[in-house]
Structure formats: C-alpha cells, structure tokens
Design a protein around this motif. Structure first.
Motif, PDB file in Angstrom:
ATOM      1  N   GLU A   1       0.731  -1.206  -0.063  1.00 52.76           N
ATOM      2  CA  GLU A   1       0.116   0.090  -0.047  1.00 52.76           C
ATOM      3  C   GLU A   1       0.716   1.466  -0.027  1.00 52.76           C
ATOM      4  O   GLU A   1       0.726   2.231  -0.639  1.00 52.76           O
ATOM      5  N   ALA A   2       1.891   1.163   0.704  1.00 51.82           N
ATOM      6  CA  ALA A   2       2.742   2.470   0.872  1.00 51.82           C
ATOM      7  C   ALA A   2       3.285   2.723  -0.403  1.00 51.82           C
ATOM      8  O   ALA A   2       3.515   3.694  -0.953  1.00 51.82           O
ATOM      9  N   ALA A   3       3.696   1.510  -1.162  1.00 52.01           N
ATOM     10  CA  ALA A   3       4.404   1.510  -2.672  1.00 52.01           C
ATOM     11  C   ALA A   3       3.571   2.217  -3.376  1.00 52.01           C
ATOM     12  O   ALA A   3       3.847   3.038  -4.318  1.00 52.01           O
ATOM     13  N   GLN A   4       2.318   1.632  -3.412  1.00 50.21           N
ATOM     14  CA  GLN A   4       1.399   2.275  -4.340  1.00 50.21           C
ATOM     15  C   GLN A   4       0.837   3.649  -4.130  1.00 50.21           C
ATOM     16  O   GLN A   4       0.727   4.358  -4.986  1.00 50.21           O
ATOM     17  N   SER A   5       1.016   3.805  -2.894  1.00 45.98           N
ATOM     18  CA  SER A   5       0.262   5.223  -2.539  1.00 45.98           C
ATOM     19  C   SER A   5       1.392   6.422  -2.894  1.00 45.98           C
ATOM     20  O   SER A   5       1.019   7.547  -2.982  1.00 45.98           O
ATOM     21  N   ILE A   6       2.760   5.993  -3.391  1.00 51.61           N
ATOM     22  CA  ILE A   6       3.336   7.014  -3.737  1.00 51.61           C
ATOM     23  C   ILE A   6       3.453   6.750  -5.212  1.00 51.61           C
ATOM     24  O   ILE A   6       4.252   7.498  -5.827  1.00 51.61           O
ATOM     25  N   GLY A   7       2.647   6.128  -5.870  1.00 51.53           N
ATOM     26  CA  GLY A   7       2.406   5.915  -7.306  1.00 51.53           C
ATOM     27  C   GLY A   7       3.402   5.102  -8.025  1.00 51.53           C
ATOM     28  O   GLY A   7       3.524   5.132  -9.214  1.00 51.53           O
ATOM     29  N   MET A   8       4.130   4.059  -7.234  1.00 53.58           N
ATOM     30  CA  MET A   8       4.751   2.935  -7.779  1.00 53.58           C
ATOM     31  C   MET A   8       4.161   2.168  -8.646  1.00 53.58           C
ATOM     32  O   MET A   8       2.887   1.439  -8.065  1.00 53.58           O
TER      33      MET A   8
END
Ligand SMILES: Nc1ncnc2c1ncn2[C@@H]1O[C@H](COP(=O)(O)OP(=O)(O)O)[C@@H](O)[C@H]1O
Ligand SMILES: [Mg+2]
Lengths: 220, 243
Positions: free
Chosen positions: A120-127
C-alpha cells in the motif's frame, strides 16, 4: 596404505576433470533455475489470475516429474522435435528447469511474507508493479529467501550427479568409469565422496551463517 | 477538490459503503469519524485508488478515480496517504524513505529531492535522524517520517488514516502537532481520527460515518458539541467517556 595413496594420486587428476563439469552443471543450472523460478514466482503473485494459473500449472508439473525423467526427455525426446542439445547443455537446461519449481515456491513464500502495508505504501506514492517489486518487496523478501535458497543450492550440487545418466562426464560418471576399469572401488568412491564434501561442507556452513544472520528470530 | 458522489462498495455480500456523498475543498481540513468497521479506511483507500469501488463516482480535481486507468498514478501522487501503522520501508533510512517517491517515481534530480527531503525531515523535528532506519525510531518519529514522505510528493491533499491510533499516548501529541501546523499552512487534509480534541480544534468540517452512510455532517464545533443525530450522540459519548 602406500598403494592407496599412490592410486589416489593417479585418480585425482581424472576425478578433477569430472569435478570441473560438476561445477559447470551446478552453476549453469543454478543460474537458469533462479531466473525461471523468479519468473514463475512473479507470475504467481502478479494478481493476474490467468498468469498465476499458468505459473502454478508449470510449477506443479515440474514438481510432479522425477528430475531424471525430465533430463531424459530433454536429451532424448527433444531431438525428435529438431532440438538437438549436447549432453552438457541438456543437463544444464534440464536441471535448471526442474529446479526452477523449487526456487519459485521459495521466492513466492518470501514475497508473500512481506507485510501488505508495504504494498500500500508503495502504491500510494505512485509506484508501478515492477518498481514496487524491485525497490520495495524483493529487497525485503531476500532475507526470507536466502537461507532456503542456500539449501536448494546444496541439493543442486548433489543432483548434478544425475547428469551422469545422460553421459556428462562429471564427477560421479568419471568415478564410475574409473572404478569399473581399475576395480579400486573403495579408493575411487571415497575420493568422489570427499570431493563432493569439499564443496558441500562450505556451502552448508554458509547456509548456517545465512540462517543465523537472516533466519527466524534474527535481529534485523 | 475531492468529490464523492453516491459511492458504493461491497466486499463479497457485505456492503460497506452504501452511497457516500461528500467533498473536501481546497485548503480544507475535514475529519472523518465513526465507529470501527464503519468503512472509514475503505473511503480513503477508494479515493487513493488502493481499492476499487462499485458504484457512484469519486473525482479529484474533476478527474475520475479509476484504479484500472493509467491516470491513477497521477492521482496517487497527488493524494498522499499516511497510514495507521506508518508503513515505512524498513530497509531504507528515514531520508531514503522520504526521497523514494520523488527520485524514483517522479524522477526528480536526486540532489534536489535530497535537499527537500532533509528540509522536510527537519520540519517534522527529525533533523538528527536522516540516517536512522525505522527500527531505530519510536512510533511517533516513524509517523513523522511518514508525514515527511507524504509531503515530499508535493501532494494536493493528504489522506490520514488514524495516524495516531498505533501510538503510545505520550507520542500522540508530537504527531498531532505536525498535522496542526500543516493545517495552518493551508494543506488540504482528510483525516480519519478518534482524536476529538484535534477534530474540534483543527477541522473545518466533520463527517460522521455509520452503517455505510454519512449520517451527520457540519462545522466541527457544531457536530462535536451539539450533534443532532442520535447515533452521533451515542458515538461521541463513548469516545469521550470510554468507561
Ligand atoms: N479487503 C477486505 N476484504 C473484506 N472485507 C473488508 C476488507 N477491507 C475492509 N473490509 C470490511 O469492511 C468494513 C469496513 O472496514 P474499514 O473501512 O477498515 O473500517 P474502519 O476503517 O471504519 O474501521 C469492515 O467490516 C471490514 O471487515
Ligand atoms: Mg480503519
């Protein structure tokens, strides 16, 4: 005793020739199986149902067929489809494909051990998916993956002897030829065993170190 | 800036969101409160595209949030998220956590991103922790790194999902303090929280969510001091006097 030592001195160079191929087969198939295993594992965790299904089928098929049969298939059956391989190539490809299934299961377990919050953290910064795998998931999963990976390496070193069945003159086959022509079974096979141990014992020690360093309960 | 219109969402047969309508204007601080399991996290996750929704529409600056569309990357970088359990990258230092998105997602020049990253960490009071790994930080420090990481994306808004719920009580204040200063600087914020003091003091508006719908909405002081809906009254009574 003196004859034994003299025999050993004569046999050793011949066995070392075989050892060279053992190392070649082991390293070659290790590289191939690692790459393929990573591909199957990433397909499994891709979240794309049909990709995951295909990978699961491949892995289960590979796990379900004896390695020896896979080697025979590649060496003896592939030529009928116009794919003729040398014995060395066939053994590297055969063991590489067969062992990719075990690497895949190990990689998948390592990836799935990572906290979902990381995704989720990775996705939330647009990765995107690949960057997330490369920069967030795999660097963390490697700690989980490494100790079992070392164990698979040891198994592959020993299973490289199966290449002897398709005429690769590696350590075991060299030993067999030597023993049947000299009848010095004890000297030859003791040497063969010692040569395998000289490679596997350091590996086993290395895995032990990995487990202490990264295994369960180890400090991060 | 963030508009939700009749948003519905089910997990299997369990309908969690039953038509959520609401908005957050630019520069506004909105607190989303409600009982556990009422779907607060799900709303934030839908806005950020971490979760898909079934019906209705969510738009950010007029652009529809669609998880399957390429535009979602832009929306995710514009809507930063701060999580209850921080979700810092444990294999990277505080500074590396902060600059990960700017350098690798937004492809900013590393020197620039690093300079801004240091400024942001200093701003949340962690100027001496650039090289620390998350495991070496307290919960409050980790959450402040997470806020710096969110700010580093230069977002249009920040979504906070119970940012202080996992913290020891004595560490809550330092995180709320940082959030308050952000609010004062005009950052657009949607905050899920059980910190009623923070909501009363900092929020412009409060939305109360229960049973999958917004049952009460209004200026923070009104909703929190004089709730009209019985369910809001009941919830506030329990939150303010837990025993
Ligand atoms: N991934 C999921 N799968 C199934 N059910 C979920 C999932 N995420 C949330 N839920 C359910 O949705 C409801 C709302 O969850 P959530 O949005 O986390 O509530 P809140 O943040 O208000 O506590 C809960 O009943 C929860 O069990
Ligand atoms: Mg929640």
């Amino acid at each position: 005793m003196q004859t034994v030592l003299r025999d050993a001195g004569t046999f050793l160079p011949i066995l070392l020739q075989g050892l060279k191929f053992t190392v070649l087969v082991t390293l070659g198939s290790l590289a191939l199986s690692t790459v393929l295993g990573l591909v199957w594992a990433l397909m499994r965790v891709s979240g794309i149902a049909w990709l995951a299904f295909v990978a699961k089928m491949i892995v289960n098929t590979l796990r379900g067929i004896p390695i020896l049969v896979q080697l025979f298939y590649i060496y003896f059956v592939f030529p009928e489809f116009g794919v003729a391989l040398t014995a060395l190539q066939a053994s590297i490809i055969g063991l590489g494909i067969a062992y990719s299934a075990y690497h895949s299961e190990n990689f998948r377990a390592g990836i799935e051990a990572i906290d979902h919050g990381q995704i989720e953290a990775a996705q939330s910064i647009g990765m995107g998916w690949f960057m997330m795998m490369r920069r967030v998931i795999l660097p963390q999963a490697i700690k989980v993956i490494l100790p079992p990976y070392g164990n698979i390496m040891i198994m592959m070193l020993k299973d490289s002897s199966q290449a002897s069945t398709i005429t690769v003159a590696e350590l075991t086959l060299q030993g067999q030829i030597l023993a049947s022509s000299t009848f010095k079974n004890m000297t030859v096979y003791t040497l063969v065993a010692l040569l395998y141990l000289s490679m596997s014992l350091p590996l086993i020690a290395f895995v032990g170190w990995l487990e202490r360093r990264f295994g369960k309960g180890a400090r991060r | 800036m963030i508009e939700l219109s009749k948003v519905t969402k089910s997990f299997g047969s369990h309908q969690v969101l039953k038509g959520i309508t609401g908005s957050v204007q630019r520069g506004e601080v909105v607190c989303l409160i409600g009982p556990s399991g009422s779907g607060k996290s799900t709303i934030l996750r839908c806005i950020n595209g971490l979760e898909s929704y079934d019906g209705g529409a969510i738009t950010v600056d007029g652009a529809k949030v669609d998880r399957a569309d390429r535009s979602i990357v832009g929306i995710r970088t514009a809507m930063a998220m701060v999580f209850q359990r921080f979700n810092l990258f444990p294999h990277r230092t505080a500074l590396e956590n902060v600059v990960e998105g700017p350098i690798h997602v937004k492809k900013e020049p590393p020197a620039e991103a690093l300079a801004r990253g240091r400024d942001l960490l200093a701003r949340v009071g962690l100027a001496d922790k650039f090289g620390s790994y998350p495991a070496q930080l307290s919960g409050g420090q980790m959450q402040r790194v997470a806020i710096a990481r969110a700010l580093a994306m230069q977002p249009k808004a920040i979504l906070f999902d119970e940012p202080t719920s996992a913290l020891d009580p004595e560490l809550v204040g330092e995180v709320l303090g940082v959030m308050k200063s952000l609010a004062e600087e005009g950052m657009t914020m949607l905050v899920v929280t059980h910190e009623m003091g923070f909501a009363r003091e900092v929020a412009d508006r409060v939305l109360f969510l229960d049973g999958g719908v917004i049952v009460e909405e209004g200026a923070a002081r009104e909703v929190l001091s004089a709730p009209r809906n019985p369910r809001t009254q009941d919830f506030l009574r329990r939150v303010l006097k837990p025993i």
